[in-house]
Design a protein around this motif. Sequence first.
Motif, PDB file in Angstrom:
ATOM      1  N   UNK A   5       0.929  -1.346  -0.288  1.00  0.00           N
ATOM      2  CA  UNK A   5       0.022   0.143   0.131  1.00  0.00           C
ATOM      3  C   UNK A   5       0.736   1.321  -0.168  1.00  0.00           C
ATOM      4  N   UNK A   6       1.963   1.200  -0.032  1.00  0.00           N
ATOM      5  CA  UNK A   6       3.083   2.327  -0.110  1.00  0.00           C
ATOM      6  C   UNK A   6       3.100   2.900  -1.468  1.00  0.00           C
ATOM      7  N   UNK A   7       2.750   4.256  -1.591  1.00  0.00           N
ATOM      8  CA  UNK A   7       2.594   4.941  -2.908  1.00  0.00           C
ATOM      9  C   UNK A   7       3.982   4.966  -3.416  1.00  0.00           C
ATOM     10  N   UNK A   8       5.099   5.016  -2.606  1.00  0.00           N
ATOM     11  CA  UNK A   8       6.524   5.062  -3.094  1.00  0.00           C
ATOM     12  C   UNK A   8       6.533   3.753  -3.990  1.00  0.00           C
ATOM     13  N   UNK A   9       6.112   2.768  -3.757  1.00  0.00           N
ATOM     14  CA  UNK A   9       6.221   1.425  -4.460  1.00  0.00           C
ATOM     15  C   UNK A   9       5.022   1.240  -5.503  1.00  0.00           C
ATOM     16  N   UNK A  10       3.882   1.935  -5.341  1.00  0.00           N
ATOM     17  CA  UNK A  10       2.930   1.923  -6.231  1.00  0.00           C
ATOM     18  C   UNK A  10       2.180   3.195  -6.283  1.00  0.00           C
TER      19      UNK A  10
END
Length: 392
Positions: free
Chosen positions: A304-309
């Motif tokens: 759920x991390x926006x830095x990944x997605x």
Amino acid sequence: MKASDSDKVSDCGDGVDVLGKMEDSSASTAELSERMGLLDYMKVMMFITIAERVVPVSDERVQVSDENFDGVEVIVYQPTQQEESGELRRAIIYLHGGGWCLGSSRMGPYDLLARHMVTELNAVIVSVEYRLAPAYHFPAQFEDVYHVVKYFLHVDVLKSYHINPERIAVSGDSAGGNLAAAVAQQLQKDPKQPIQLKAQALIYPVLQALDLNTPSYQQNQHMPILPRTLMVRFWSEYFTSDKSFLRAMMANRHNNHESAALLKFVNWSSYLPDSYRQTYNYSAPPVVTGKSSVHPVGPHHLLADPRASPLLVPDTTLRLLPKAYVLTCEYDVLRDDGLMYVTRLRNAGVDVTHEHYPGGFHGALMFITWPTDFDIGHRMVDNFVSWLKQNL
């Protein structure tokens, strides 16, 4: 690769068949090596990219230097000649692809692309050598890139390279497109960052890890050079070396309640045009809790991390973003990631140029040198650079 798929990729003809055979052979060798306990899968695959490495050197038009920006290795390309008018230059921070596990700015096609951008745009190109998985997992790659961008955007640094602070872009392909999108988002959230990006250019970017069974993942699961199994491996290795998590991702049964709450941003029945949904019916990936044979305890909080997605951020974050260029290819498991991001950006009011290649396949931008010198790769480069010339 299936024969019927090959017939459809008209831009490249028999060349794609050759790529498919090469990719199948490499993957089979990597899997065999891993099963025999000789070398990790990704270490074997890394040999492919190492074979394509060159030594970037200066020439009569382009000055090349190895630099260190806040502890991260970068290659800086800049025009050899100074502008007589004293006009400040554009700058592009470029992030290579390779699934966060493979690749290098020193690969021949990236070196060629950087030189082309320097000469066509009178620009400074900063190519980032971020750390790779599985030796370094997320968020190491993101942090390397973010540190480079923050360092580069200092007034004194820009002045030393004769750069106009209002004409800076971040760009990348595949996993590099993921990092470019994530950095653009995070930079806008930093209240202490006075200099912002003017543009982001994302080339067949990977943008979400929640649903690995979108229509494009299903349609192109056997397409070179990025079949579904390899893309899922990249995602898994980005997060962890735990093979049980890889098995969960392969089955598309890796979401927990936290990540499932964000599936609304990956609902392709809402964000894909009808023509791309075809006959596929949307079904949200199942949410599994606790230990099981396909869903062990793993790095679920990272999903759920926006830095990944980057696709998972709310509209309020998207509205702040600079103008965007998004390139997608029909025969690419990541096609729908890009299409959904285009829809969400436009809905948020961001100026977006979307360029879709009906005969394109993932990685085509890399095939611009002998012996894989494809016309579609050259067209992608020309159109990409043309957009930068007009918008940066």
